[in-house]
Write a protein that holds these residues in place. Structure first.
Motif, PDB file in Angstrom:
ATOM      1  N   LYS A  21       5.357   0.538  -4.322  1.00 50.89           N
ATOM      2  CA  LYS A  21       6.545  -0.270  -4.040  1.00 50.89           C
ATOM      3  C   LYS A  21       7.603   0.522  -3.282  1.00 50.89           C
ATOM      4  O   LYS A  21       8.553  -0.047  -2.748  1.00 50.89           O
ATOM      5  N   SER A  77       3.238  -8.048  -7.229  1.00 55.26           N
ATOM      6  CA  SER A  77       3.464  -6.650  -7.617  1.00 55.26           C
ATOM      7  C   SER A  77       2.317  -5.782  -7.117  1.00 55.26           C
ATOM      8  O   SER A  77       1.195  -6.263  -6.923  1.00 55.26           O
ATOM      9  N   HIS A  78       2.604  -4.473  -6.925  1.00 50.36           N
ATOM     10  CA  HIS A  78       1.584  -3.544  -6.463  1.00 50.36           C
ATOM     11  C   HIS A  78       0.775  -3.012  -7.641  1.00 50.36           C
ATOM     12  O   HIS A  78       1.228  -3.030  -8.794  1.00 50.36           O
TER      13      HIS A  78
END
Length: 253
Positions: A205, A198-199
């Motif tokens: 994203k 995940s960012h």
């Protein structure tokens, strides 16, 4: 006449010492107050704002946010500035190395706090879900949000006006410093992405990898621009401003 002249010289020296002491006391109180506020809100972030317990980095994920990194730099800056002000208040010599570190941290803090404020509020008012989803308000209150994304920058700007700081005479050192800081943060975001999938920020994203690389490059250029803004403002305040000349005059009276 000689005795009278001697009294005048002594009176002038005492007046100058009192003026310097007042200036040092003001600096000490201001820096200490800001440092304590920084500690209070940083403690809130680190111990009271929850983090994803299943994240590989655990509590350290909080240092993947640029806001918290900027807050930490601000805290160290005002902590060292409090020590410096205390030394001046006690009429002790401040080592040149200490002044250099404070001036360097000031430049970094000016860039980080300004960019954080501009980027955060621009995204917040455009679409807050991209930067701070409404669901987080219960764990990340408005007072903390306002302090980290607004007050910190304002305090750095106030510090620039009231106390003189020296920018590096060699610009390429500052460019190198900004490159290291930006490159280091990019490395952190990449590490987080590969470690968790995940960012760091929701808006990332929405970007492709190529567009994200372009975003990082543009952010680096903005950082250089903000650094130049800080250098220009510092020069305007301390070389052309009548307010700054008045402050210096009262300090040395």
């Amino acid at each position: 006449r000689r005795v009278h002249g001697g009294f005048k010289v002594l009176e002038k020296k005492m007046s100058k010492s009192i003026s310097r002491a007042r200036h040092s006391l003001l600096a000490f109180v201001f820096h200490l107050a800001v440092f304590l506020a920084d500690v209070y809100f940083f403690n809130w972030v680190f111990f009271h704002v929850p983090h994803a317990k299943d994240h590989p980095l655990g509590r350290l994920t909080k240092f993947t946010f640029l806001t918290n990194i900027g807050h930490l730099v601000h805290l160290v800056l005002f902590g060292l500035s409090t020590i410096e002000s205390g030394q001046e208040l006690l009429a002790r010599r401040v080592p040149s190395g200490e002044k250099t570190i404070i001036d360097t941290l000031f430049g970094v803090s000016f860039v980080l706090s300004t960019i954080i404020g501009i980027l955060f509020w621009a995204l917040f008012f455009y679409n807050r879900e991209l930067i701070l989803p409404a669901a987080f308000e219960s764990v990340y209150p408005a007072s903390l949000n306002l302090y980290q994304h607004g007050v910190i920058a304002v305090l750095v700007w106030i510090k620039m006006v009231l106390w003189r700081h020296e920018y590096d005479t060699h610009r390429h050192y500052e460019v190198r410093r900004m490159a290291i800081i930006c490159g280091g943060y990019v490395a952190i975001t990449i590490l987080v992405f590969f470690a968790s999938g995940s960012h760091v920020y929701p808006f990332m994203k929405e970007f492709s990898m190529s567009f994200l690389a372009l975003f990082y490059f543009l952010a680096f250029l903005v950082a250089l621009g903000v650094n130049e803004l800080g250098r220009w403002m510092n020069r305007q305040v301390w070389q052309t401003s009548s307010i700054a000349r008045t402050i210096e005059k009262r300090k040395n009276k």
